[in-house]
Design a protein around this motif. Structure first.
Motif, PDB file in Angstrom:
ATOM      1  N   MET A  67       8.078   0.069  27.395  1.00 27.29           N
ATOM      2  CA  MET A  67       7.372   0.493  26.194  1.00 27.29           C
ATOM      3  C   MET A  67       7.467  -0.609  25.142  1.00 27.29           C
ATOM      4  SD  MET A  67       8.148   3.668  23.569  1.00 27.29           S
ATOM      5  CE  MET A  67       8.105   4.896  24.841  1.00 27.29           C
ATOM      6  N   THR A  68       6.373  -0.866  24.485  1.00 26.67           N
ATOM      7  CA  THR A  68       6.327  -1.869  23.444  1.00 26.67           C
ATOM      8  C   THR A  68       7.065  -1.388  22.207  1.00 26.67           C
ATOM      9  OG1 THR A  68       4.167  -2.559  24.241  1.00 26.67           O
ATOM     10  CG2 THR A  68       4.781  -3.261  22.029  1.00 26.67           C
ATOM     11  N   GLN A  69       7.881  -2.271  21.646  1.00 24.83           N
ATOM     12  CA  GLN A  69       8.611  -1.904  20.431  1.00 24.83           C
ATOM     13  C   GLN A  69       7.659  -1.830  19.245  1.00 24.83           C
ATOM     14  OE1 GLN A  69      12.223  -3.939  19.582  1.00 24.83           O
ATOM     15  NE2 GLN A  69      12.247  -3.312  17.457  1.00 24.83           N
ATOM     16  N   ILE A  70       7.819  -0.762  18.471  1.00 28.08           N
ATOM     17  CA  ILE A  70       7.038  -0.595  17.243  1.00 28.08           C
ATOM     18  C   ILE A  70       7.746  -1.375  16.136  1.00 28.08           C
ATOM     19  CG2 ILE A  70       6.170   1.065  15.552  1.00 28.08           C
ATOM     20  CD1 ILE A  70       4.885   1.365  18.333  1.00 28.08           C
ATOM     21  N   CYS A  71       6.989  -2.146  15.396  1.00 27.90           N
ATOM     22  CA  CYS A  71       7.554  -2.969  14.328  1.00 27.90           C
ATOM     23  C   CYS A  71       7.391  -2.269  12.983  1.00 27.90           C
ATOM     24  CB  CYS A  71       6.861  -4.326  14.290  1.00 27.90           C
ATOM     25  SG  CYS A  71       7.134  -5.270  15.782  1.00 27.90           S
ATOM     26  N   PHE A  72       8.517  -2.005  12.339  1.00 25.90           N
ATOM     27  CA  PHE A  72       8.488  -1.295  11.066  1.00 25.90           C
ATOM     28  C   PHE A  72       7.638  -2.019  10.031  1.00 25.90           C
ATOM     29  CE2 PHE A  72      10.079  -0.682   6.750  1.00 25.90           C
ATOM     30  CZ  PHE A  72       9.845   0.673   6.602  1.00 25.90           C
ATOM     31  N   THR A  73       7.937  -3.288   9.789  1.00 24.66           N
ATOM     32  CA  THR A  73       7.288  -4.028   8.711  1.00 24.66           C
ATOM     33  C   THR A  73       5.777  -4.151   8.914  1.00 24.66           C
ATOM     34  OG1 THR A  73       9.323  -5.272   8.403  1.00 24.66           O
ATOM     35  CG2 THR A  73       7.366  -6.177   7.377  1.00 24.66           C
ATOM     36  N   GLU A  74       5.350  -4.410  10.138  1.00 32.66           N
ATOM     37  CA  GLU A  74       3.931  -4.657  10.400  1.00 32.66           C
ATOM     38  C   GLU A  74       3.136  -3.399  10.727  1.00 32.66           C
ATOM     39  OE1 GLU A  74       6.438  -6.415  11.875  1.00 32.66           O
ATOM     40  OE2 GLU A  74       6.214  -8.141  10.557  1.00 32.66           O
ATOM     41  N   GLN A  75       3.777  -2.389  11.334  1.00 34.43           N
ATOM     42  CA  GLN A  75       3.026  -1.228  11.798  1.00 34.43           C
ATOM     43  C   GLN A  75       3.320   0.060  11.021  1.00 34.43           C
ATOM     44  OE1 GLN A  75       4.338  -2.237  15.985  1.00 34.43           O
ATOM     45  NE2 GLN A  75       2.368  -1.281  16.403  1.00 34.43           N
ATOM     46  N   VAL A  76       4.577   0.331  10.744  1.00 35.57           N
ATOM     47  CA  VAL A  76       4.959   1.613  10.147  1.00 35.57           C
ATOM     48  C   VAL A  76       4.865   1.595   8.622  1.00 35.57           C
ATOM     49  CG1 VAL A  76       6.810   3.320   9.951  1.00 35.57           C
ATOM     50  CG2 VAL A  76       6.441   2.121  12.123  1.00 35.57           C
ATOM     51  N   LEU A  77       5.456   0.598   7.998  1.00 32.37           N
ATOM     52  CA  LEU A  77       5.461   0.533   6.535  1.00 32.37           C
ATOM     53  C   LEU A  77       4.051   0.593   5.939  1.00 32.37           C
ATOM     54  CD1 LEU A  77       7.117   0.387   3.944  1.00 32.37           C
ATOM     55  CD2 LEU A  77       7.118  -2.115   4.179  1.00 32.37           C
ATOM     56  N   PRO A  78       3.071  -0.144   6.482  1.00 33.27           N
ATOM     57  CA  PRO A  78       1.720  -0.058   5.898  1.00 33.27           C
ATOM     58  C   PRO A  78       1.138   1.366   5.949  1.00 33.27           C
ATOM     59  CG  PRO A  78       1.889  -1.991   7.291  1.00 33.27           C
ATOM     60  CD  PRO A  78       3.147  -1.186   7.513  1.00 33.27           C
ATOM     61  N   ILE A  79       1.435   2.116   7.004  1.00 36.90           N
ATOM     62  CA  ILE A  79       0.934   3.494   7.090  1.00 36.90           C
ATOM     63  C   ILE A  79       1.529   4.325   5.960  1.00 36.90           C
ATOM     64  CG2 ILE A  79       0.903   5.628   8.447  1.00 36.90           C
ATOM     65  CD1 ILE A  79       1.001   3.820  10.993  1.00 36.90           C
ATOM     66  N   PHE A  80       2.855   4.260   5.803  1.00 42.45           N
ATOM     67  CA  PHE A  80       3.505   5.026   4.745  1.00 42.45           C
ATOM     68  C   PHE A  80       3.047   4.574   3.355  1.00 42.45           C
ATOM     69  CE2 PHE A  80       6.935   6.165   7.881  1.00 42.45           C
ATOM     70  CZ  PHE A  80       6.766   7.538   7.794  1.00 42.45           C
ATOM     71  N   MET A  81       2.955   3.271   3.139  1.00 39.35           N
ATOM     72  CA  MET A  81       2.585   2.755   1.816  1.00 39.35           C
ATOM     73  C   MET A  81       1.154   3.157   1.442  1.00 39.35           C
ATOM     74  SD  MET A  81       5.020  -0.003   0.670  1.00 39.35           S
ATOM     75  CE  MET A  81       3.920  -0.617  -0.490  1.00 39.35           C
ATOM     76  N   ASN A  82       0.234   3.071   2.400  1.00 34.86           N
ATOM     77  CA  ASN A  82      -1.177   3.332   2.103  1.00 34.86           C
ATOM     78  C   ASN A  82      -1.549   4.806   2.128  1.00 34.86           C
ATOM     79  OD1 ASN A  82      -1.763   0.577   1.834  1.00 34.86           O
ATOM     80  ND2 ASN A  82      -2.010   0.358   4.032  1.00 34.86           N
ATOM     81  N   SER A  83      -0.782   5.622   2.855  1.00 35.75           N
ATOM     82  CA  SER A  83      -1.139   7.033   3.000  1.00 35.75           C
ATOM     83  C   SER A  83      -0.220   7.974   2.228  1.00 35.75           C
ATOM     84  CB  SER A  83      -1.113   7.423   4.482  1.00 35.75           C
ATOM     85  OG  SER A  83      -2.022   6.641   5.214  1.00 35.75           O
ATOM     86  N   CYS A  84       1.026   7.579   2.016  1.00 38.25           N
ATOM     87  CA  CYS A  84       2.014   8.481   1.404  1.00 38.25           C
ATOM     88  C   CYS A  84       2.581   7.919   0.101  1.00 38.25           C
ATOM     89  CB  CYS A  84       3.177   8.724   2.367  1.00 38.25           C
ATOM     90  SG  CYS A  84       2.671   9.157   4.046  1.00 38.25           S
ATOM     91  N   GLY A  85       2.924   6.650   0.098  1.00 39.29           N
ATOM     92  CA  GLY A  85       3.594   6.039  -1.047  1.00 39.29           C
ATOM     93  C   GLY A  85       2.648   5.605  -2.138  1.00 39.29           C
ATOM     94  N   THR A  86       1.704   6.466  -2.461  1.00 34.35           N
ATOM     95  CA  THR A  86       0.689   6.140  -3.457  1.00 34.35           C
ATOM     96  C   THR A  86       0.945   6.895  -4.757  1.00 34.35           C
ATOM     97  OG1 THR A  86      -0.734   7.890  -2.607  1.00 34.35           O
ATOM     98  CG2 THR A  86      -1.065   5.682  -1.688  1.00 34.35           C
ATOM     99  N   SER A  87       0.330   6.446  -5.817  1.00 33.81           N
ATOM    100  CA  SER A  87       0.486   7.068  -7.123  1.00 33.81           C
ATOM    101  C   SER A  87       0.086   8.536  -7.065  1.00 33.81           C
ATOM    102  CB  SER A  87      -0.382   6.326  -8.138  1.00 33.81           C
ATOM    103  OG  SER A  87      -0.258   6.931  -9.404  1.00 33.81           O
ATOM    104  N   GLY A  88       0.938   9.387  -7.600  1.00 34.57           N
ATOM    105  CA  GLY A  88       0.671  10.815  -7.592  1.00 34.57           C
ATOM    106  C   GLY A  88       1.221  11.523  -6.375  1.00 34.57           C
ATOM    107  N   CYS A  89       1.761  10.770  -5.443  1.00 33.11           N
ATOM    108  CA  CYS A  89       2.322  11.374  -4.228  1.00 33.11           C
ATOM    109  C   CYS A  89       3.795  10.977  -4.073  1.00 33.11           C
ATOM    110  CB  CYS A  89       1.516  10.977  -2.997  1.00 33.11           C
ATOM    111  SG  CYS A  89      -0.131  11.732  -2.973  1.00 33.11           S
ATOM    112  N   HIS A  90       4.041   9.992  -3.225  1.00 32.83           N
ATOM    113  CA  HIS A  90       5.423   9.625  -2.908  1.00 32.83           C
ATOM    114  C   HIS A  90       5.752   8.181  -3.266  1.00 32.83           C
ATOM    115  CE1 HIS A  90       6.012  13.462  -0.897  1.00 32.83           C
ATOM    116  NE2 HIS A  90       4.874  13.276  -0.274  1.00 32.83           N
TER     117      HIS A  90
END
Length: 96
Positions: free
Chosen positions: A1-24
């Motif tokens: 299984m390919t390793q998922i990279c936090f910085t390149e794959q996971v963090l952008p999802i959280f930052m763009n979908s959850c860590g936005t103004s008015g949310c998290h």
């Protein structure tokens, strides 16, 4: 299984979908959760167990799915699930 990279794959999802103004983001911190950096995200993660991770529960809930106006597509939910199951490490796979 390919390793998922936090910085390149996971963090952008959280930052763009959850860590936005008015949310998290650091200022709003809805529900006392912030999704803008590894340490803060880990407060909602149980490494190795996606089903016990509050963040994963929120993005896959059938009751109150997050983000409420734009739920994550399956591919992004899968990346987060795999990352958690792989131990939710702060990996950086950028090639120079």
């Amino acid at each position: 299984m390919t390793q998922i990279c936090f910085t390149e794959q996971v963090l952008p999802i959280f930052m763009n979908s959850c860590g936005t103004s008015g949310c998290h983001d650091a200022k709003t911190a809805e529900g006392d959760y912030v999704f803008t950096d590894y340490a803060s995200i880990m407060k909602a993660i149980t490494p190795g167990n996606a089903s016990k991770s509050k963040a994963y529960e929120a993005i896959t809930s059938t009751d109150e799915i997050m983000p409420p106006d734009n739920p994550l597509p399956l591919d992004k939910r899968t990346i987060i699930r795999l990352w958690i199951e792989q131990g939710a490490k702060q990996t950086n796979c950028a090639s120079n």
